[in-house]
Design an enzyme around this catalytic site. Structure first.
Site, PDB file in Angstrom:
ATOM      1  N   LYS A 116      57.358 -13.072  -2.970  1.00 22.68           N
ATOM      2  CA  LYS A 116      57.648 -11.776  -3.604  1.00 22.68           C
ATOM      3  C   LYS A 116      58.389 -12.034  -4.902  1.00 22.68           C
ATOM      4  O   LYS A 116      59.349 -12.809  -4.935  1.00 22.68           O
ATOM      5  CB  LYS A 116      58.531 -10.932  -2.663  1.00 22.68           C
TER       6      LYS A 116
ATOM      7  N   GLN B 248      64.295 -16.443  -7.402  1.00 19.72           N
ATOM      8  CA  GLN B 248      63.816 -15.387  -6.514  1.00 19.72           C
ATOM      9  C   GLN B 248      63.964 -15.764  -5.038  1.00 19.72           C
ATOM     10  O   GLN B 248      64.187 -14.899  -4.192  1.00 19.72           O
ATOM     11  CB  GLN B 248      62.349 -15.083  -6.858  1.00 19.72           C
TER      12      GLN B 248
ATOM     13  N   LYS C 244      67.629 -14.909  -4.251  1.00 20.73           N
ATOM     14  CA  LYS C 244      67.838 -13.473  -4.451  1.00 20.73           C
ATOM     15  C   LYS C 244      67.223 -12.682  -3.303  1.00 20.73           C
ATOM     16  O   LYS C 244      67.857 -11.817  -2.704  1.00 20.73           O
ATOM     17  CB  LYS C 244      67.184 -13.057  -5.780  1.00 20.73           C
TER      18      LYS C 244
ATOM     19  N   LYS D  42      56.896 -15.980  -8.422  1.00 19.96           N
ATOM     20  CA  LYS D  42      56.952 -15.338  -9.742  1.00 19.96           C
ATOM     21  C   LYS D  42      55.681 -15.667 -10.498  1.00 19.96           C
ATOM     22  O   LYS D  42      55.037 -16.698 -10.226  1.00 19.96           O
ATOM     23  CB  LYS D  42      58.142 -15.873 -10.541  1.00 19.96           C
TER      24      LYS D  42
ATOM     25  N   GLY E  13      56.702  -5.929 -11.238  1.00 23.12           N
ATOM     26  CA  GLY E  13      56.956  -6.010 -12.673  1.00 23.12           C
ATOM     27  C   GLY E  13      58.098  -6.957 -13.014  1.00 23.12           C
ATOM     28  O   GLY E  13      58.808  -7.462 -12.146  1.00 23.12           O
ATOM     29  N   ASP E  14      58.238  -7.213 -14.281  1.00 23.00           N
ATOM     30  CA  ASP E  14      59.367  -7.938 -14.862  1.00 23.00           C
ATOM     31  C   ASP E  14      59.286  -7.603 -16.362  1.00 23.00           C
ATOM     32  O   ASP E  14      58.650  -6.594 -16.720  1.00 23.00           O
ATOM     33  CB  ASP E  14      59.249  -9.455 -14.586  1.00 23.00           C
TER      34      ASP E  14
ATOM     35  N   THR F 261      66.895  -1.593  -9.957  1.00 20.66           N
ATOM     36  CA  THR F 261      67.580  -2.795 -10.443  1.00 20.66           C
ATOM     37  C   THR F 261      68.867  -2.404 -11.176  1.00 20.66           C
ATOM     38  O   THR F 261      69.950  -2.934 -10.888  1.00 20.66           O
ATOM     39  CB  THR F 261      66.666  -3.627 -11.363  1.00 20.66           C
TER      40      THR F 261
ATOM     41  N   ASN G 106      63.870  -1.533 -18.513  1.00 18.69           N
ATOM     42  CA  ASN G 106      64.106  -0.813 -17.271  1.00 18.69           C
ATOM     43  C   ASN G 106      65.474  -1.109 -16.641  1.00 18.69           C
ATOM     44  O   ASN G 106      66.160  -0.201 -16.170  1.00 18.69           O
ATOM     45  CB  ASN G 106      62.964  -1.208 -16.326  1.00 18.69           C
TER      46      ASN G 106
ATOM     47  N   SER H 155      61.619  -2.967  -3.805  1.00 15.35           N
ATOM     48  CA  SER H 155      60.211  -3.371  -3.674  1.00 15.35           C
ATOM     49  C   SER H 155      59.875  -3.640  -2.209  1.00 15.35           C
ATOM     50  O   SER H 155      58.807  -3.252  -1.720  1.00 15.35           O
ATOM     51  CB  SER H 155      59.946  -4.647  -4.476  1.00 15.35           C
TER      52      SER H 155
HETATM   53  N1  GLU Z   1      61.167  -8.885 -11.462  1.00 13.17           N
HETATM   54  C1  GLU Z   1      62.185  -8.353 -10.602  1.00 13.17           C
HETATM   55  C2  GLU Z   1      63.179  -9.441 -10.280  1.00 13.17           C
HETATM   56  O1  GLU Z   1      63.480 -10.252 -11.143  1.00 13.17           O
HETATM   57  C3  GLU Z   1      61.629  -7.600  -9.411  1.00 13.17           C
HETATM   58  C4  GLU Z   1      60.693  -8.346  -8.536  1.00 13.17           C
HETATM   59  C5  GLU Z   1      60.023  -7.487  -7.459  1.00 13.17           C
HETATM   60  O2  GLU Z   1      60.278  -6.300  -7.369  1.00 13.17           O
HETATM   61  O3  GLU Z   1      59.239  -8.079  -6.704  1.00 13.17           O
HETATM   62  O4  GLU Z   1      63.741  -9.526  -9.219  1.00 13.17           O
END
Ligand code: GLU
Length: 444
Positions: free
Chosen positions: A89, A110, A113, A125, A164-165, A208, A239, A376
């Site tokens: 994810k 990630q 996190k 990612k 997204g990112d 976020t 965002n 998410s």
């Molecule tokens: N891109 C965001 C992050 O850096 C969200 C990733 C997601 O929602 O999967 O955590």
């Protein structure tokens, strides 16, 4: 040489030129040193050697045709880093700076996190060096369709769920989702950050930014402080920044700056967020237009000096390595007592050392910006149930998650002899769950 230092050295040697990846691996691994005295079984199980090696790395060609009929070729990436605790994810980043090292840094972050959220999601990612800036909607659509035409075979609701990112928002997710559905003829939860009419979650857009501020609020409370009346500097106007500003303002802070890659605005009376939303979310314009509408505000070309603006609390929400040691010293000299990272790895290693040495409140992004990916995961839950929660329900869950992350990071820091150090605490707390799952699942 310690186990950690040996793995670190080999990782840097094995991945030449991937400077951002080296940076995050250094930060995380160094802070894990104390773990292995207590858990020698992780050394036997080779957890570190395995965790720094992505399970799978996909790179692909993305050909598309621009509005002039000219053929363009970009490079697509998806790094499926770790699936010990759930399907991969993590977001997709579309930005000209994107390369494998940047995607690996983001994917590695990630893992920890996503673990900190307490939800069952692994780390991944992806993205492309495509630059959406200045492209027409139809160009963006053609690019997204071509990107998904290759990516679709590697993702799945129980395999890998992108989102997204930077450079990937609601518009891009819509085009990507449509193409996946067309190719596979399946209506599945293979992306998050979807629009509300087709399976998106309420509060995902805000998550976020709100999460960054909820986390800070909790850290401040522990020291008897609050956001009320605080002067706040925010960088960025995407965002994350927009909704960090919104929540900080709701909690009584005065936010005086925002920025984009060209420069920053300073509004001594407090940023008018409606103007920023209109410029950025609706018109896709540059932040400098703000001063045309609010002439008492100032626009400064270039972003480095944003950290010279005196503040109590700073939220870097633009991009990686936007805040260096010099900027960190200036913030401290001007009385800043708290820094909450909104973008991924905004502080250089040297800058975070400055904050940690001074023992101010400093929250690393993998803890404080985890609210986005957490919601998410809640979007995935709602899709599985074929049901939607209200905004208030999602927002309440988000708040609980952020408070839990703060408590877990703060307790882990204390337990391992680093009281107050949220960076060490977050890395250890995030790591332990993944390490335990990897150990249990054997050598895979
Ligand atoms: N891109 C965001 C992050 O850096 C969200 C990733 C997601 O929602 O999967 O955590």
């Amino acid at each position: 040489m310690s186990y950690v230092q040996e793995v670190l050295k080999k990782t840097v040697e094995k991945n030449p030129g991937e400077v951002e990846f080296h940076q995050t691996v250094k930060e995380v691994l160094n802070s894990l040193e104390p773990v292995f005295d207590k858990h020698p079984e992780y050394i036997t199980a080779g957890i570190l050697e395995r965790i720094v090696e992505p399970e799978r790395q996909i790179m692909f060609r993305v050909p598309w045709v621009d509005d002039q009929g000219k053929l363009q070729v970009n490079r697509g990436f998806r790094v499926q880093f770790n699936s010990a605790i759930g399907p991969y994810k993590g977001g997709l980043r579309f930005h000209p700076s994107v390369n494998l090292g940047i995607i690996k840094f983001l994917g590695f972050e990630q893992i920890f996190k996503n673990s900190l959220t307490g939800l069952p999601i692994g780390g991944g990612k992806g993205g492309s060096d495509f630059d959406p800036k200045g492209k027409s909607d139809t160009e963006v659509m053609r690019f997204c369709q071509s990107f998904m035409t290759e990516l679709y075979r590697f993702i799945g609701a129980d395999t890998d769920v992108p989102a997204g990112d930077i450079g990937v928002g609601g518009r891009e997710i819509g085009y990507l989702y449509g193409q996946y559905k067309r190719i596979t003829n399946r209506y599945e939860s293979i992306l998050t950050g979807k629009g509300l009419p087709y399976g998106g979650s309420l509060a995902r857009t805000e998550a976020t930014g709100y999460g960054v501020v909820y986390f800070m609020d909790e850290a401040l409370k522990a020291q008897g402080k609050s956001l009320k009346g605080a002067t706040v500097v925010v960088s960025g106007s995407g965002n994350v920044a927009i909704y960090a500003v919104e929540k900080a303002q709701q909690l009584g802070a005065k936010v005086v700056t925002m920025s984009d890659s060209n420069g920053y605005i300073y509004d001594a009376d407090g940023i008018k967020l409606d103007t920023v939303k209109q410029l950025k979310e609706v018109e896709r314009k540059r932040i400098k237009e703000y001063v045309e509408i609010h002439p008492s505000a100032q626009y400064h070309e270039g972003c480095a000096n944003i950290w010279n603006v005196p503040c109590d609390i700073a939220f870097p929400c633009a991009t990686q390595n936007e805040l260096d040691a010099k900027a960190a010293e200036i913030l401290l000299n001007n009385g800043c007592f708290a820094v909450g990272e909104g973008s991924n790895m905004p502080c250089t290693l040297e800058a975070s050392d400055v904050f940690l040495n001074k023992k101010i409140i400093y929250s690393p992004s993998k803890a404080s910006n985890a609210g986005g990916v957490a919601v998410s995961a809640l979007e995935m839950s709602q899709n599985s149930m074929r049901y939607s929660w209200t905004f208030e329900e999602v927002d309440a869950k988000l708040k609980d998650i952020m408070v839990n992350i703060y408590n877990n990071a703060s307790n882990a820091a204390k337990e391992y002899g680093f009281e107050g150090n949220l960076l060490v605490g977050a890395n250890i707390a995030g790591f332990l769950k993944v390490a335990e799952a990897m150990k249990a699942q054997g050598l895979v």
